[in-house]
Design a protein around this motif. Structure first.
Motif, PDB file in Angstrom:
ATOM      1  N   VAL A   1       0.828  -1.210   0.000  1.00  0.00           N
ATOM      2  CA  VAL A   1       0.000   0.000   0.000  1.00  0.00           C
ATOM      3  C   VAL A   1       0.862   1.261   0.000  1.00  0.00           C
ATOM      4  O   VAL A   1       0.491   2.274  -0.601  1.00  0.00           O
ATOM      5  N   VAL A   2       2.037   1.217   0.662  1.00  0.00           N
ATOM      6  CA  VAL A   2       2.902   2.398   0.704  1.00  0.00           C
ATOM      7  C   VAL A   2       3.427   2.720  -0.693  1.00  0.00           C
ATOM      8  O   VAL A   2       3.381   3.878  -1.147  1.00  0.00           O
ATOM      9  N   SER A   3       3.909   1.688  -1.411  1.00  0.00           N
ATOM     10  CA  SER A   3       4.404   1.923  -2.768  1.00  0.00           C
ATOM     11  C   SER A   3       3.279   2.336  -3.704  1.00  0.00           C
ATOM     12  O   SER A   3       3.507   3.078  -4.672  1.00  0.00           O
ATOM     13  N   GLU A   4       2.062   1.888  -3.402  1.00  0.00           N
ATOM     14  CA  GLU A   4       0.914   2.295  -4.223  1.00  0.00           C
ATOM     15  C   GLU A   4       0.686   3.799  -4.110  1.00  0.00           C
ATOM     16  O   GLU A   4       0.542   4.496  -5.123  1.00  0.00           O
ATOM     17  N   VAL A   5       0.693   4.310  -2.890  1.00  0.00           N
ATOM     18  CA  VAL A   5       0.463   5.744  -2.673  1.00  0.00           C
ATOM     19  C   VAL A   5       1.612   6.571  -3.243  1.00  0.00           C
ATOM     20  O   VAL A   5       1.389   7.560  -3.943  1.00  0.00           O
ATOM     21  N   THR A   6       2.836   6.166  -2.958  1.00  0.00           N
ATOM     22  CA  THR A   6       3.977   6.938  -3.469  1.00  0.00           C
ATOM     23  C   THR A   6       4.053   6.855  -4.993  1.00  0.00           C
ATOM     24  O   THR A   6       4.552   7.775  -5.647  1.00  0.00           O
ATOM     25  N   GLY A   7       3.546   5.767  -5.547  1.00  0.00           N
ATOM     26  CA  GLY A   7       3.497   5.642  -7.002  1.00  0.00           C
ATOM     27  C   GLY A   7       2.586   6.680  -7.633  1.00  0.00           C
ATOM     28  O   GLY A   7       2.896   7.244  -8.690  1.00  0.00           O
ATOM     29  N   TYR A   8       1.422   6.936  -6.993  1.00  0.00           N
ATOM     30  CA  TYR A   8       0.524   7.984  -7.483  1.00  0.00           C
ATOM     31  C   TYR A   8       1.254   9.322  -7.549  1.00  0.00           C
ATOM     32  O   TYR A   8       1.135  10.079  -8.522  1.00  0.00           O
ATOM     33  N   LEU A   9       2.030   9.622  -6.477  1.00  0.00           N
ATOM     34  CA  LEU A   9       2.724  10.910  -6.395  1.00  0.00           C
ATOM     35  C   LEU A   9       3.856  10.993  -7.416  1.00  0.00           C
ATOM     36  O   LEU A   9       4.092  12.048  -8.002  1.00  0.00           O
ATOM     37  N   ALA A  10       4.539   9.866  -7.617  1.00  0.00           N
ATOM     38  CA  ALA A  10       5.656   9.850  -8.575  1.00  0.00           C
ATOM     39  C   ALA A  10       5.167  10.151  -9.992  1.00  0.00           C
ATOM     40  O   ALA A  10       5.839  10.858 -10.750  1.00  0.00           O
ATOM     41  N   LYS A  11       3.992   9.628 -10.338  1.00  0.00           N
ATOM     42  CA  LYS A  11       3.451   9.873 -11.674  1.00  0.00           C
ATOM     43  C   LYS A  11       3.176  11.351 -11.918  1.00  0.00           C
ATOM     44  O   LYS A  11       3.219  11.825 -13.054  1.00  0.00           O
ATOM     45  N   GLU A  12       2.883  12.084 -10.844  1.00  0.00           N
ATOM     46  CA  GLU A  12       2.613  13.516 -10.955  1.00  0.00           C
ATOM     47  C   GLU A  12       3.846  14.365 -10.660  1.00  0.00           C
ATOM     48  O   GLU A  12       3.757  15.585 -10.534  1.00  0.00           O
ATOM     49  N   ASN A  13       5.017  13.706 -10.528  1.00  0.00           N
ATOM     50  CA  ASN A  13       6.284  14.402 -10.226  1.00  0.00           C
ATOM     51  C   ASN A  13       6.201  15.241  -8.957  1.00  0.00           C
ATOM     52  O   ASN A  13       6.686  16.373  -8.906  1.00  0.00           O
ATOM     53  N   ILE A  14       5.568  14.684  -7.933  1.00  0.00           N
ATOM     54  CA  ILE A  14       5.460  15.364  -6.639  1.00  0.00           C
ATOM     55  C   ILE A  14       6.508  14.762  -5.706  1.00  0.00           C
ATOM     56  O   ILE A  14       6.463  13.562  -5.403  1.00  0.00           O
ATOM     57  N   SER A  15       7.460  15.598  -5.266  1.00  0.00           N
ATOM     58  CA  SER A  15       8.536  15.115  -4.405  1.00  0.00           C
ATOM     59  C   SER A  15       8.095  15.087  -2.944  1.00  0.00           C
ATOM     60  O   SER A  15       7.383  15.983  -2.488  1.00  0.00           O
ATOM     61  N   ILE A  16       8.532  14.062  -2.229  1.00  0.00           N
ATOM     62  CA  ILE A  16       8.269  13.991  -0.789  1.00  0.00           C
ATOM     63  C   ILE A  16       9.603  14.093  -0.054  1.00  0.00           C
ATOM     64  O   ILE A  16      10.652  13.723  -0.586  1.00  0.00           O
ATOM     65  N   THR A  17       9.551  14.615   1.169  1.00  0.00           N
ATOM     66  CA  THR A  17      10.773  14.731   1.969  1.00  0.00           C
ATOM     67  C   THR A  17      10.875  13.637   3.015  1.00  0.00           C
ATOM     68  O   THR A  17      11.957  13.310   3.463  1.00  0.00           O
ATOM     69  N   ASN A  18       9.733  13.064   3.406  1.00  0.00           N
ATOM     70  CA  ASN A  18       9.758  12.016   4.429  1.00  0.00           C
ATOM     71  C   ASN A  18       8.436  11.268   4.395  1.00  0.00           C
ATOM     72  O   ASN A  18       7.411  11.825   3.988  1.00  0.00           O
ATOM     73  N   ILE A  19       8.477  10.020   4.811  1.00  0.00           N
ATOM     74  CA  ILE A  19       7.251   9.238   4.920  1.00  0.00           C
ATOM     75  C   ILE A  19       7.395   8.292   6.100  1.00  0.00           C
ATOM     76  O   ILE A  19       8.467   7.716   6.313  1.00  0.00           O
ATOM     77  N   ARG A  20       6.352   8.153   6.887  1.00  0.00           N
ATOM     78  CA  ARG A  20       6.381   7.225   8.019  1.00  0.00           C
ATOM     79  C   ARG A  20       4.978   6.716   8.285  1.00  0.00           C
ATOM     80  O   ARG A  20       3.985   7.275   7.807  1.00  0.00           O
ATOM     81  N   ILE A  21       4.898   5.655   9.067  1.00  0.00           N
ATOM     82  CA  ILE A  21       3.623   5.033   9.403  1.00  0.00           C
ATOM     83  C   ILE A  21       3.364   5.237  10.889  1.00  0.00           C
ATOM     84  O   ILE A  21       4.217   4.914  11.724  1.00  0.00           O
ATOM     85  N   LEU A  22       2.207   5.799  11.207  1.00  0.00           N
ATOM     86  CA  LEU A  22       1.837   5.951  12.605  1.00  0.00           C
ATOM     87  C   LEU A  22       1.424   4.612  13.176  1.00  0.00           C
ATOM     88  O   LEU A  22       0.718   3.835  12.526  1.00  0.00           O
ATOM     89  N   GLU A  23       1.850   4.338  14.385  1.00  0.00           N
ATOM     90  CA  GLU A  23       1.460   3.093  15.055  1.00  0.00           C
ATOM     91  C   GLU A  23      -0.034   3.135  15.354  1.00  0.00           C
ATOM     92  O   GLU A  23      -0.562   4.146  15.830  1.00  0.00           O
ATOM     93  N   THR A  24      -0.731   2.055  15.056  1.00  0.00           N
ATOM     94  CA  THR A  24      -2.181   1.996  15.285  1.00  0.00           C
ATOM     95  C   THR A  24      -2.510   0.841  16.210  1.00  0.00           C
ATOM     96  O   THR A  24      -1.665   0.009  16.534  1.00  0.00           O
ATOM     97  N   ARG A  25      -3.755   0.796  16.634  1.00  0.00           N
ATOM     98  CA  ARG A  25      -4.197  -0.294  17.507  1.00  0.00           C
ATOM     99  C   ARG A  25      -4.133  -1.623  16.748  1.00  0.00           C
ATOM    100  O   ARG A  25      -4.336  -1.676  15.539  1.00  0.00           O
ATOM    101  N   GLU A  26      -3.897  -2.693  17.470  1.00  0.00           N
ATOM    102  CA  GLU A  26      -3.721  -3.988  16.840  1.00  0.00           C
ATOM    103  C   GLU A  26      -4.971  -4.454  16.108  1.00  0.00           C
ATOM    104  O   GLU A  26      -4.896  -5.229  15.160  1.00  0.00           O
ATOM    105  N   ASP A  27      -6.164  -4.010  16.557  1.00  0.00           N
ATOM    106  CA  ASP A  27      -7.388  -4.487  15.937  1.00  0.00           C
ATOM    107  C   ASP A  27      -7.828  -3.618  14.764  1.00  0.00           C
ATOM    108  O   ASP A  27      -8.877  -3.852  14.173  1.00  0.00           O
ATOM    109  N   GLU A  28      -7.022  -2.594  14.411  1.00  0.00           N
ATOM    110  CA  GLU A  28      -7.388  -1.706  13.317  1.00  0.00           C
ATOM    111  C   GLU A  28      -7.028  -2.330  11.966  1.00  0.00           C
ATOM    112  O   GLU A  28      -5.983  -2.963  11.823  1.00  0.00           O
ATOM    113  N   ILE A  29      -7.878  -2.157  10.978  1.00  0.00           N
ATOM    114  CA  ILE A  29      -7.572  -2.629   9.628  1.00  0.00           C
ATOM    115  C   ILE A  29      -7.002  -1.496   8.781  1.00  0.00           C
ATOM    116  O   ILE A  29      -6.585  -1.716   7.658  1.00  0.00           O
TER     117      ILE A  29
END
Length: 369
Positions: free
Chosen positions: A308-336
């Motif tokens: 899913v991460v590469s999917e989202v960054t792929g959308y941005l790459a197609k539009e030539n939108i540069s990112i400076t950082n990416i991270r995942i927030l920790e979520t509850r274990e029962d979250e989908i």
């Protein structure tokens, strides 16, 4: 303008200034020097510089403008070296350091040699470093502080501004002491506070193992500047120590007052304390760049599945939108669903990314402030 410009230090700031000058002054020749040869090679390959200097003395002897973009302690040594060289009589020498009083005082050696030094501080930055992160729009709408001494001819100041016009920055002239006081308040002191909060949290984490996990979200955001270069901030604090000692004393008085109203259980004063802070903070300029780089974060709710991460960054790459950082927030274990936090260099990039993700997916997004 036509001439030769030597940039000493091919990092983010030096590289970006070189790009700004190349953009505006097509006939200028940009010479680059850095103690790291890989940065010089990369700068030449990326077209940031036109020529590479083997050493500072070689590059400086034919330069019409010399920009020292190095840590403040190294800047002092470079100034001393330049004062011993045979340079063009009309050369202008400037720097990009975030402290000024000691550097300008050190530059007396240049004055004695008949050369013009004008202290400079472009108040812009990025979460990335190195010449590969250099951008010609880095300083756009940022404040660029100049600290010319009284003996400097105003035409020299205007010439320097002419060289730097491609930055599209807002130039302000102040004394070195005023510069250090202002940057001490809005940049240097906040870095001390952020580091002190992190250090206190680290000590307390030894007693309670849940602290690091709970500090993963907003705590990381409000203390983000504590991740800046320790070596750089050691030098900055030593250069601006008198201003910072005074600010720390005022801070201690502020905290003593907060302690008193807590001990007194004075709810009205506590409410007033936070109201006053909110009112002043909410009134600060939103669009202008300040002494600390802004963080343009986009929060994206994404389903928890592989790729899913590469999917989202792929959308941005197609539009030539540069990112400076990416991270995942920790979520509850029962979250989908999880939360991606994507950081951008400009507000425009963040808005483009938000529109792009909405157009390409059903993921929900929200903006961090």
């Amino acid at each position: 303008m036509k001439g030769r410009v030597l940039v000493i230090g091919l990092g983010l700031i030096g590289g970006s200034l070189a790009l700004c000058i190349k953009k505006e002054h097509k006939d200028a020749v940009i010479i680059g020097y850095d103690i790291h040869q890989e940065q010089v090679r990369l700068a030449k390959m990326l077209g940031v510089i036109d020529e590479a200097a083997e050493d500072i003395a070689e590059g400086a002897k034919t330069a019409d403008l010399i920009i020292i973009s190095a840590p403040v302690v190294e800047t002092e040594a470079i100034i001393h070296l330049l004062s011993e060289q045979s340079l063009k009589p009309e050369v202008i020498i400037t720097d990009t350091g975030s402290t000024k009083s000691k550097i300008v005082a050190n530059a007396q050696s240049l004055k004695q040699s008949g050369y013009t030094f004008i202290g400079g501080h472009p108040m812009a930055g990025s979460h990335k470093s190195g010449v590969s992160a250099a951008k010609e729009h880095l300083f756009e709408n940022a404040f660029y502080l100049l600290t010319p001494e009284d003996h400097i001819d105003q035409t020299k100041v205007e010439t320097l501004k002419g060289w730097l016009i491609g930055t599209n920055a807002k130039f302000l002239s102040v004394t070195p002491d005023i510069h250090d006081y202002l940057t001490g308040i809005v940049s240097h002191f906040p870095h001390i506070i952020a580091a002190s909060i992190v250090r206190q949290t680290e000590r307390l984490a030894g007693e309670e193992s849940l602290i690091p996990r709970l500090a993963a979200g907003g705590f990381r955001d409000i203390t983000r500047i504590a991740s800046s270069s320790p070596e750089m901030w050691k030098d900055i604090l030593m250069h601006n120590r008198e201003v910072l000692i005074g600010l720390i004393e005022q801070w201690k008085e502020e905290m003593d007052w907060v302690k008193v109203i807590l001990e007194q259980e004075n709810s009205e004063e506590i409410l007033h304390y936070f109201k006053q802070a909110k009112q002043y903070r909410d009134g600060l300029p939103v669009k202008e760049k300040g002494a600390i780089p802004s963080f343009y974060d986009l929060f994206v709710d994404v389903p928890d599945y592989p790729g899913v991460v590469s999917e989202v960054t792929g959308y941005l790459a197609k539009e030539n939108i540069s990112i400076t950082n990416i991270r995942i927030l920790e979520t509850r274990e029962d979250e989908i669903y999880g939360v991606l936090v994507i950081s951008f260099q400009t507000e425009e990039d963040r808005e483009r990314a938000k529109r792009c993700i909405h157009a390409c997916s059903s993921y929900a997004t929200s903006i961090g402030t």
